[in-house]
Each structure stands twice: as C-alpha cells, then as structure tokens.
Scaffold this motif. Structure first.
Motif, PDB file in Angstrom:
ATOM      1  N   LEU A  38       0.937  -1.291   0.070  1.00  0.00           N
ATOM      2  CA  LEU A  38       0.160  -0.118   0.099  1.00  0.00           C
ATOM      3  C   LEU A  38       0.962   1.286  -0.049  1.00  0.00           C
ATOM      4  CD1 LEU A  38      -2.484  -1.159   2.736  1.00  0.00           C
ATOM      5  CD2 LEU A  38      -3.030  -0.582   0.377  1.00  0.00           C
ATOM      6  N   THR A  39       0.222   2.186  -0.789  1.00  0.00           N
ATOM      7  CA  THR A  39       1.103   3.623  -0.793  1.00  0.00           C
ATOM      8  C   THR A  39       0.004   4.786  -0.928  1.00  0.00           C
ATOM      9  OG1 THR A  39       3.010   4.868  -1.225  1.00  0.00           O
ATOM     10  CG2 THR A  39       1.650   3.915  -2.964  1.00  0.00           C
ATOM     11  N   THR A  40       0.394   5.887  -1.042  1.00  0.00           N
ATOM     12  CA  THR A  40      -0.224   7.104  -1.139  1.00  0.00           C
ATOM     13  C   THR A  40      -0.335   7.319  -2.605  1.00  0.00           C
ATOM     14  OG1 THR A  40      -0.446   9.541  -0.819  1.00  0.00           O
ATOM     15  CG2 THR A  40       1.658   8.454  -0.813  1.00  0.00           C
ATOM     16  N   PRO A  41      -1.585   8.088  -3.305  1.00  0.00           N
ATOM     17  CA  PRO A  41      -1.752   8.329  -4.497  1.00  0.00           C
ATOM     18  C   PRO A  41      -0.913   9.365  -4.714  1.00  0.00           C
ATOM     19  CG  PRO A  41      -3.725   8.834  -3.547  1.00  0.00           C
ATOM     20  CD  PRO A  41      -3.024   8.111  -2.340  1.00  0.00           C
ATOM     21  N   ILE A  42      -0.766  10.452  -3.942  1.00  0.00           N
ATOM     22  CA  ILE A  42       0.116  11.826  -4.115  1.00  0.00           C
ATOM     23  C   ILE A  42       1.312  11.576  -3.729  1.00  0.00           C
ATOM     24  CG2 ILE A  42       0.305  14.036  -3.270  1.00  0.00           C
ATOM     25  CD1 ILE A  42      -2.219  13.467  -5.162  1.00  0.00           C
ATOM     26  N   THR A  43       2.382  11.001  -4.814  1.00  0.00           N
ATOM     27  CA  THR A  43       3.489  10.681  -4.699  1.00  0.00           C
ATOM     28  C   THR A  43       4.226  10.761  -6.082  1.00  0.00           C
ATOM     29  OG1 THR A  43       5.514   9.246  -3.705  1.00  0.00           O
ATOM     30  CG2 THR A  43       3.345   8.102  -4.758  1.00  0.00           C
ATOM     31  N   PHE A  44       5.593  10.875  -6.368  1.00  0.00           N
ATOM     32  CA  PHE A  44       6.100  10.513  -7.866  1.00  0.00           C
ATOM     33  C   PHE A  44       6.056   8.938  -7.818  1.00  0.00           C
ATOM     34  CE2 PHE A  44       9.983   9.814 -10.334  1.00  0.00           C
ATOM     35  CZ  PHE A  44       9.296  10.541 -11.416  1.00  0.00           C
ATOM     36  N   ALA A  45       5.562   8.780  -9.212  1.00  0.00           N
ATOM     37  CA  ALA A  45       5.416   7.272  -9.771  1.00  0.00           C
ATOM     38  C   ALA A  45       6.363   6.478  -9.164  1.00  0.00           C
ATOM     39  CB  ALA A  45       5.172   7.482 -11.098  1.00  0.00           C
ATOM     40  N   ALA A  46       7.627   6.745  -8.823  1.00  0.00           N
ATOM     41  CA  ALA A  46       8.641   5.959  -8.762  1.00  0.00           C
ATOM     42  C   ALA A  46       8.158   4.946  -7.192  1.00  0.00           C
ATOM     43  CB  ALA A  46       9.877   6.517  -8.248  1.00  0.00           C
ATOM     44  N   THR A  47       7.645   5.708  -6.316  1.00  0.00           N
ATOM     45  CA  THR A  47       7.173   4.765  -5.129  1.00  0.00           C
ATOM     46  C   THR A  47       6.327   3.706  -5.578  1.00  0.00           C
ATOM     47  OG1 THR A  47       6.789   7.105  -4.331  1.00  0.00           O
ATOM     48  CG2 THR A  47       6.157   5.089  -2.947  1.00  0.00           C
ATOM     49  N   ALA A  48       5.618   3.701  -6.531  1.00  0.00           N
ATOM     50  CA  ALA A  48       4.582   2.741  -6.894  1.00  0.00           C
ATOM     51  C   ALA A  48       5.263   1.917  -8.105  1.00  0.00           C
ATOM     52  CB  ALA A  48       3.228   3.246  -7.198  1.00  0.00           C
ATOM     53  N   ASN A  49       5.928   2.499  -8.988  1.00  0.00           N
ATOM     54  CA  ASN A  49       6.672   1.629  -9.858  1.00  0.00           C
ATOM     55  C   ASN A  49       7.511   0.641  -9.439  1.00  0.00           C
ATOM     56  OD1 ASN A  49       5.456   3.206 -11.922  1.00  0.00           O
ATOM     57  ND2 ASN A  49       7.398   4.498 -12.230  1.00  0.00           N
ATOM     58  N   THR A  50       8.278   0.946  -8.404  1.00  0.00           N
ATOM     59  CA  THR A  50       9.411   0.116  -7.903  1.00  0.00           C
ATOM     60  C   THR A  50       8.730  -1.312  -7.369  1.00  0.00           C
ATOM     61  OG1 THR A  50       9.376   1.612  -6.011  1.00  0.00           O
ATOM     62  CG2 THR A  50      10.930   1.868  -7.532  1.00  0.00           C
ATOM     63  N   VAL A  51       7.489  -0.937  -6.743  1.00  0.00           N
ATOM     64  CA  VAL A  51       6.932  -2.438  -6.113  1.00  0.00           C
ATOM     65  C   VAL A  51       6.475  -3.305  -7.539  1.00  0.00           C
ATOM     66  CG1 VAL A  51       4.561  -3.038  -5.414  1.00  0.00           C
ATOM     67  CG2 VAL A  51       5.998  -1.282  -4.206  1.00  0.00           C
ATOM     68  N   LEU A  52       6.046  -2.579  -8.687  1.00  0.00           N
ATOM     69  CA  LEU A  52       5.855  -3.350  -9.737  1.00  0.00           C
ATOM     70  C   LEU A  52       7.044  -4.072 -10.279  1.00  0.00           C
ATOM     71  CD1 LEU A  52       3.140  -1.127 -11.529  1.00  0.00           C
ATOM     72  CD2 LEU A  52       2.684  -2.785  -9.697  1.00  0.00           C
ATOM     73  N   TYR A  53       8.197  -3.472 -10.171  1.00  0.00           N
ATOM     74  CA  TYR A  53       9.645  -3.871 -10.794  1.00  0.00           C
ATOM     75  C   TYR A  53       9.824  -5.326 -10.158  1.00  0.00           C
ATOM     76  CZ  TYR A  53      10.900   0.891 -11.847  1.00  0.00           C
ATOM     77  OH  TYR A  53      11.316   2.167 -12.574  1.00  0.00           O
ATOM     78  N   CYS A  54       9.228  -5.468  -8.678  1.00  0.00           N
ATOM     79  CA  CYS A  54       9.363  -6.713  -8.270  1.00  0.00           C
ATOM     80  C   CYS A  54       8.563  -7.689  -8.511  1.00  0.00           C
ATOM     81  CB  CYS A  54       9.441  -6.496  -6.552  1.00  0.00           C
ATOM     82  SG  CYS A  54      10.801  -5.314  -6.078  1.00  0.00           S
ATOM     83  N   GLY A  55       7.461  -7.626  -9.584  1.00  0.00           N
ATOM     84  CA  GLY A  55       6.459  -8.332  -9.870  1.00  0.00           C
ATOM     85  C   GLY A  55       5.194  -8.490  -8.872  1.00  0.00           C
ATOM     86  N   ALA A  56       5.223  -7.466  -8.002  1.00  0.00           N
ATOM     87  CA  ALA A  56       4.284  -7.437  -6.845  1.00  0.00           C
ATOM     88  C   ALA A  56       3.266  -6.359  -7.243  1.00  0.00           C
ATOM     89  CB  ALA A  56       4.891  -6.907  -5.546  1.00  0.00           C
ATOM     90  N   GLU A  57       2.188  -6.391  -6.419  1.00  0.00           N
ATOM     91  CA  GLU A  57       0.970  -5.466  -6.716  1.00  0.00           C
ATOM     92  C   GLU A  57       0.915  -4.191  -6.049  1.00  0.00           C
ATOM     93  OE1 GLU A  57      -2.896  -7.439  -7.254  1.00  0.00           O
ATOM     94  OE2 GLU A  57      -1.745  -9.151  -7.494  1.00  0.00           O
ATOM     95  N   ILE A  58       0.647  -3.036  -6.286  1.00  0.00           N
ATOM     96  CA  ILE A  58       0.439  -1.767  -5.652  1.00  0.00           C
ATOM     97  C   ILE A  58      -0.972  -1.428  -5.556  1.00  0.00           C
ATOM     98  CG2 ILE A  58       0.533  -0.336  -7.415  1.00  0.00           C
ATOM     99  CD1 ILE A  58       2.444   0.154  -4.262  1.00  0.00           C
TER     100      ILE A  58
END
Ligand code: PLP
Length: 386
Positions: A77-97
């Motif tokens: 889980l994270t916040t929608p108001i952040t730079f995309a990198a916060t969420a992208n890096t979770v996806l890099y690991c094959g996980a879901e955000i």
C-alpha cells in the motif's frame, strides 16, 4: 524583473566544486573511499546505524523492496500523491500496488483510512506499506507502526522529500526521518532539486545489519566474497541472488558529502521561506496552505498552496518568470495505472487536491526580494480571480 524563478533549484558552491575536482584527479571515479565516507556521514545525520548509497532514489526504493523479499503475488500500500517511482518500484518486483487516499489537510496518507482498508481486507492481503513524507512533512510512523504491527506489515519510508524532517513522539523523543525507529528501511533521493544534490543519487538507511549487508550485495549484482578462501584466488566472488548495478560514483558521493555539510543551514533557509509564505497567505481566503501538525517538523522540499483556477495561476506566474510546478498527478490517474484497473474516483481527496495544488518556489538560495515578487503576484492573482 527579467529573471526566472523555478520551483526548486540546487545550490552548488566553491567547496562542492573542489570536492568533485579532487575525486576527478584521484585514483577512483567509482567505488572509491567517498562512498563510505558519505554513507557514514549521512547515517549520522539522520540517526541511523547504516546507510547504503545507490544511483538514484528509484533504485533505493527498488532495492528496499527486494531487501524485504517483495515478490510476485504480494501486495503493498502507498499514497496516490507521490512521484510514480514509489509505486513503480513495487511493480518492478512483480508485486502489486494499492493506494489509500490522503488526509485533506496534510496531504499525507490517511492513517485512519489505511486502518479501515486493512480491517476490511482478508487477513494477509498486504505485506507492506510505503508511507511518503510528502513535501518533507513526516508521516506519523509511530502511529503507523502500531497499525503495521497489528496487520503484520513491513514499512519502507519514502523520505525522498524529507532529510532533516522529524517529529516528537509520545515519549517526547525526536524521531528523525531515516532513523528507522518505527520503520524497516528509509529511502532518500539525491536529485538536484532535493535537499542534498549529488547529481543523481539515492540512499537507503537501516538499523538492521543483515539488511545492510543484503543491500550492499544487491547494489552490485548480488556479488559477495563471503565464505571464499584466499587460496581460491583473489579474483573469486560468488553470486547467490540477483542484484543490479545501482552503484553511486565517487564523484557524486563527494558532491553529496560536501552538500551534507550545509544541510542544516539550508534547512533553516527553507524554514524561513516557509514562515514568510505562511504569514503572507494565512489571511488570504483564496489560498489554502498545508496543515503542519504540532510537533512535526517539515523539511520543506516543497511548499504547496491550493487555489481555485490553478491552471490560470500557473500560466499567469509563467508570464512573470515564475515557474511553479504541480506535485503530483495522482499515480492511479496515470495511464499505465488506469490500465491496471485504478480510477482516481476511488481517491476523492487526492482528486480534489490535484485539481487545486501548486508548488511555488522553495529553495535555499531564493532571495527575499524574489520571494516577495512571487508572493505579490500570487496574492494579486487570487484577489482578482475570486
Ligand atoms: C517521493 C519520491 N519518491 C521517489 C523519487 C525518486 O527519486 P529519484 O528521482 O532520485 O529516482 C522521487 C523523486 O522525485 C520522489 O519525489
């Protein structure tokens, strides 16, 4: 006036230049002594035991996720108001955000909504949470950690905006962003508009020796010499896990180290600028400023105002040479995330925030005259456009 005033800017002085030149004429351009010196000084600055310097803040977040074994099938889980990198890096690991809406006054992840979401989800749906110290305002990680403990989540703090930020906890203790009192790992960016500009760069802090050692391996392809006997040959190394080349060059580390010497002075300047904005805008009904909770010390990477007619103000300021910016387009609203099934309508506070927010100039070398120029045109616009 014929100058241009950006929303953020690095400040480089003669010592910074000298520090870089010294490395350029030394034996090492990368993986030399400046890396460790910078890491040790940064760890002391934020009150952590260990720090690992990497090539940028995105690499820091990616390695932090990998360090905690984030993998396919897991959700964070994270916040929608952040730079995309916060969420992208979770996806890099094959996980879901997944996202939790923000608080309407601080613009940080809403911890009550987070708890409600966790309570409504099936047990063990989520493995971790990445709070973001947006603008430099620390998330209340003391409160967050009680929620995380209850639901068995790890915490990676995205403090890319917040070196020098802190809050006072319920024991009256100062909790600095990066000290990891309540978190597993903390990530910082050393991008030029941030507090400590290394050109590009990032740094991860931790108090856990195993995490520290793993981060060092992951930064360099997963390479280790642990357990290898000298008799096997001086060149021998092993790779047991997949890592990356996320090394920070010594050139950048020297610049970061030199910048770190002025971090507190520059933080003070950011505070003075924020105080002047606060005082100028507090009685202007068309301008909403970010709420600063008592006992929380914002590191002020950004100074955000909310106004009606944001786009018009943005364009108007440009005609005066003032280059404000918008932070951020909510991540669930970006095309890639929409294709994953997210819609901004699920995050109404973030949606409203994005419709009105504007980051106005905030950097240590902003002069009083320049700031007064910015304030004058913002107030003039808002008063005429109510
Ligand atoms: C909140 C946040 N997280 C992560 C990053 C990524 O840092 P970098 O640009 O150094 O990769 C940034 C950079 O803007 C950021 O603002």
């Amino acid at each position: 006036m014929s100058f241009s005033i950006p929303y953020g800017r690095q400040s480089i002085n003669a010592e910074d230049v000298q520090a870089v030149v010294e490395v350029l004429t030394s034996d090492y351009l990368t993986q030399g002594p400046k890396i460790k010196e910078f890491e040790e000084a940064f760890a002391i600055y934020v009150g952590a035991t260990y720090a690992v310097a990497v090539s940028n803040g995105t690499a820091a977040l990616h390695l932090a996720n990998l360090c905690l074994n984030l993998k396919k099938g897991q959700k964070v889980l994270t916040t929608p108001i952040t730079f995309a990198a916060t969420a992208n890096t979770v996806l890099y690991c094959g996980a879901e955000i997944d996202f939790v809406d923000i608080d309407p006054n601080t613009y940080l992840i809403d911890l009550n909504k987070l708890e409600n979401k966790l309570a409504a989800a099936k047990p063990n749906t989520y493995v971790g949470v990445i709070p973001v110290d947006f603008t430099g305002l620390p998330v209340n990680t003391e409160k967050l950690s009680t929620i995380a403990d209850k639901y068995n989540l790890w915490i990676i703090e995205d403090a890319c905006h917040a070196p020098g930020g802190y809050f006072i906890n319920s024991d009256e203790k100062k909790i600095s962003c990066g000290s990891n009192k309540y978190t597993d790992l903390t990530c910082f960016s050393l991008h030029p508009v941030k507090h400590i500009a290394a050109g590009e760069g990032g740094i991860i802090t931790t108090n856990n020796k195993e995490h520290y050692k793993k981060l060092l391996r992951l930064r360099t392809h997963g390479i280790t010499k642990d357990g290898i006997q000298p008799s096997e040959g001086g060149w021998r190394y092993e790779i047991e896990e997949l890592g990356f080349n996320y090394r920070l060059p010594d050139i950048n580390a020297a610049l970061g180290l030199s910048q770190l010497q002025r971090a507190n002075v520059n933080l003070q300047k950011r505070h003075q600028i924020a105080q002047k904005y606060d005082a100028s805008f507090k009685n202007i009904s068309g301008i909403k400023i970010q709420h600063q909770p008592k006992n929380f010390n914002n590191a002020y990477h950004l100074y955000v105002i909310k106004v009606e007619n944001r786009k018009k103000l943005y364009n108007y300021l440009r005609t005066k040479g003032i280059y404000a910016q918008v932070h951020y387009i909510p991540v669930p609203q970006l095309g890639y995330y929409q294709k994953l099934g997210f819609t901004i309508n699920d995050y109404p506070i973030a949606k409203n925030y994005y419709a009105h927010c504007l980051s106005i100039p905030m950097y240590p070398s902003l002069s009083i005259k320049e700031q007064e120029f910015v304030i004058k045109y913002i107030i003039e616009f808002v008063t005429e456009n109510v």
